[in-house]
Design an enzyme around this catalytic site. Structure first.
Site, mmCIF file in Angstrom:
data_model
loop_
_atom_site.group_PDB
_atom_site.id
_atom_site.type_symbol
_atom_site.label_atom_id
_atom_site.label_comp_id
_atom_site.label_asym_id
_atom_site.label_seq_id
_atom_site.Cartn_x
_atom_site.Cartn_y
_atom_site.Cartn_z
ATOM 1 N N GLY A 1 2.677 -83.767 13.395
ATOM 2 C CA GLY A 1 1.754 -84.797 13.843
ATOM 3 C C GLY A 1 1.227 -84.358 15.189
ATOM 4 O O GLY A 1 1.173 -83.164 15.475
ATOM 5 N N GLU A 2 0.888 -85.273 16.038
ATOM 6 C CA GLU A 2 0.435 -84.937 17.380
ATOM 7 C C GLU A 2 1.556 -85.337 18.319
ATOM 8 O O GLU A 2 1.914 -86.505 18.416
ATOM 9 C CB GLU A 2 -0.873 -85.685 17.690
ATOM 10 C CG GLU A 2 -1.723 -85.023 18.760
ATOM 11 C CD GLU A 2 -1.116 -85.119 20.141
ATOM 12 O OE1 GLU A 2 -1.022 -84.073 20.817
ATOM 13 O OE2 GLU A 2 -0.713 -86.224 20.542
ATOM 14 N N SER A 3 2.146 -84.364 19.014
ATOM 15 C CA SER A 3 3.389 -84.601 19.755
ATOM 16 C C SER A 3 3.250 -85.656 20.849
ATOM 17 O O SER A 3 4.162 -86.466 21.042
ATOM 18 C CB SER A 3 3.935 -83.292 20.330
ATOM 19 O OG SER A 3 3.000 -82.679 21.194
ATOM 20 N N CYS B 1 6.901 -78.479 13.491
ATOM 21 C CA CYS B 1 5.665 -78.479 14.274
ATOM 22 C C CYS B 1 5.790 -79.413 15.489
ATOM 23 O O CYS B 1 6.444 -79.063 16.461
ATOM 24 C CB CYS B 1 4.468 -78.804 13.392
ATOM 25 S SG CYS B 1 2.889 -78.360 14.137
ATOM 26 N N ARG C 1 2.390 -75.402 23.097
ATOM 27 C CA ARG C 1 1.678 -76.242 22.125
ATOM 28 C C ARG C 1 0.381 -75.569 21.687
ATOM 29 O O ARG C 1 -0.225 -74.830 22.449
ATOM 30 C CB ARG C 1 1.332 -77.601 22.749
ATOM 31 C CG ARG C 1 2.527 -78.410 23.152
ATOM 32 C CD ARG C 1 2.146 -79.653 23.959
ATOM 33 N NE ARG C 1 1.543 -80.657 23.100
ATOM 34 C CZ ARG C 1 0.329 -81.155 23.280
ATOM 35 N NH1 ARG C 1 -0.445 -80.744 24.257
ATOM 36 N NH2 ARG C 1 -0.132 -82.075 22.467
ATOM 37 N N ILE D 1 -0.476 -75.344 11.243
ATOM 38 C CA ILE D 1 -1.591 -76.246 11.544
ATOM 39 C C ILE D 1 -1.498 -76.636 13.022
ATOM 40 O O ILE D 1 -0.573 -77.347 13.417
ATOM 41 C CB ILE D 1 -1.547 -77.510 10.653
ATOM 42 C CG1 ILE D 1 -1.558 -77.121 9.172
ATOM 43 C CG2 ILE D 1 -2.716 -78.444 10.990
ATOM 44 C CD1 ILE D 1 -1.286 -78.269 8.225
ATOM 45 N N ARG D 2 -2.419 -76.125 13.832
ATOM 46 C CA ARG D 2 -2.363 -76.351 15.294
ATOM 47 C C ARG D 2 -0.944 -76.119 15.800
ATOM 48 O O ARG D 2 -0.406 -76.892 16.591
ATOM 49 C CB ARG D 2 -2.831 -77.759 15.651
ATOM 50 C CG ARG D 2 -4.291 -77.999 15.418
ATOM 51 C CD ARG D 2 -4.709 -79.410 15.811
ATOM 52 N NE ARG D 2 -4.420 -79.664 17.205
ATOM 53 C CZ ARG D 2 -4.075 -80.855 17.692
ATOM 54 N NH1 ARG D 2 -3.993 -81.902 16.899
ATOM 55 N NH2 ARG D 2 -3.827 -81.001 18.973
ATOM 56 N N HIS E 1 4.930 -75.920 8.556
ATOM 57 C CA HIS E 1 5.132 -77.110 7.721
ATOM 58 C C HIS E 1 5.716 -76.749 6.355
ATOM 59 O O HIS E 1 4.975 -76.656 5.372
ATOM 60 C CB HIS E 1 3.800 -77.840 7.534
ATOM 61 C CG HIS E 1 3.281 -78.465 8.776
ATOM 62 N ND1 HIS E 1 3.593 -79.751 9.142
ATOM 63 C CD2 HIS E 1 2.490 -77.966 9.759
ATOM 64 C CE1 HIS E 1 3.005 -80.023 10.293
ATOM 65 N NE2 HIS E 1 2.337 -78.954 10.689
ATOM 66 N N GLU F 1 7.246 -78.619 4.356
ATOM 67 C CA GLU F 1 7.078 -79.758 3.448
ATOM 68 C C GLU F 1 5.762 -79.696 2.675
ATOM 69 O O GLU F 1 5.607 -80.386 1.669
ATOM 70 C CB GLU F 1 7.184 -81.079 4.228
ATOM 71 C CG GLU F 1 5.985 -81.447 5.069
ATOM 72 C CD GLU F 1 5.867 -80.753 6.416
ATOM 73 O OE1 GLU F 1 4.973 -81.151 7.186
ATOM 74 O OE2 GLU F 1 6.642 -79.818 6.714
#
Length: 191
Positions: free
Chosen positions: A48-50, A79, A106, A134-135, A170, A172
């Site tokens: 997600g976005e940390s 991530c 990051r 992803i990012r 990721h 998952e």
């Protein structure tokens, strides 16, 4: 022996983690409240976005509860979850979980448009594993007691320190449950 593993359900691929854990033989729940942690043997901190995840953890009273949970239980961060588990985050001050003796960068491989997949060798998991980045962050430095499990272009992208497991990608999202199976094994060993 069956273990019960929660997936922090604030953001990220929660349902994908739940499916991978179930397919790996674990009982699992989506965690939205700190009281749910009491019934768990392990916890997944998804991507997600940390920064947003950290704020939501505070808002719902999960930050301190997870720090207490981590004193005895297994945690797997993917991530943004890896970033939240780090002791040091480049360019970030302030409290984070600090569970892994690592320093992370990051968005280390670029922005969303720079996302990619790469074949990875992951010690204890697979000779060949599809890493979905992803990012993604990477681990700049590890302390003593941290085992490096995988690298990509000479950057550390997966590690383990005792009952804590983390990766920059990721697993998952791949349909390959071997990384989750490894976490289930770690959780059982820690139970």
């Amino acid at each position: 022996m069956t273990v019960k593993i929660g997936v922090l359900a604030l953001q990220g691929a929660v349902s994908e983690h739940i499916k991978a854990l179930k397919d790996s033989g674990a009982e699992t729940i989506a965690v939205k409240d700190a009281s749910q942690l009491e019934e768990l043997d392990g916890l997944v901190l998804p991507g997600g976005e940390s920064t947003t995840m950290r704020r939501l953890m505070d808002k719902y009273g999960l930050f301190d509860a997870i720090k207490i949970f981590a004193k005895k239980k297994a945690i797997f961060g993917t991530c943004a979850g890896l970033i939240l588990m780090a002791k040091e985050i480049e360019g970030r001050k302030g409290p984070h979980l600090g569970l892994l003796d690592i320093d992370v960068k990051r968005n280390a491989f670029g922005s969303q448009v720079d996302s990619f997949e790469s074949d990875l060798k992951i010690d204890h998991v697979a000779e060949s594993f599809d890493g979905v980045f992803i990012r993604a962050p990477y681990i700049k430095k590890v302390g003593p007691g941290v085992e490096i499990l995988s690298t990509y272009n000479q950057h550390i992208v997966a590690c383990r320190q005792g009952r804590f497991l983390a990766c920059a990608f990721h697993p998952e999202l791949t349909g390959d449950t071997r990384f989750h199976e490894y976490f289930v094994k770690i959780t059982k060993e820690n139970k």
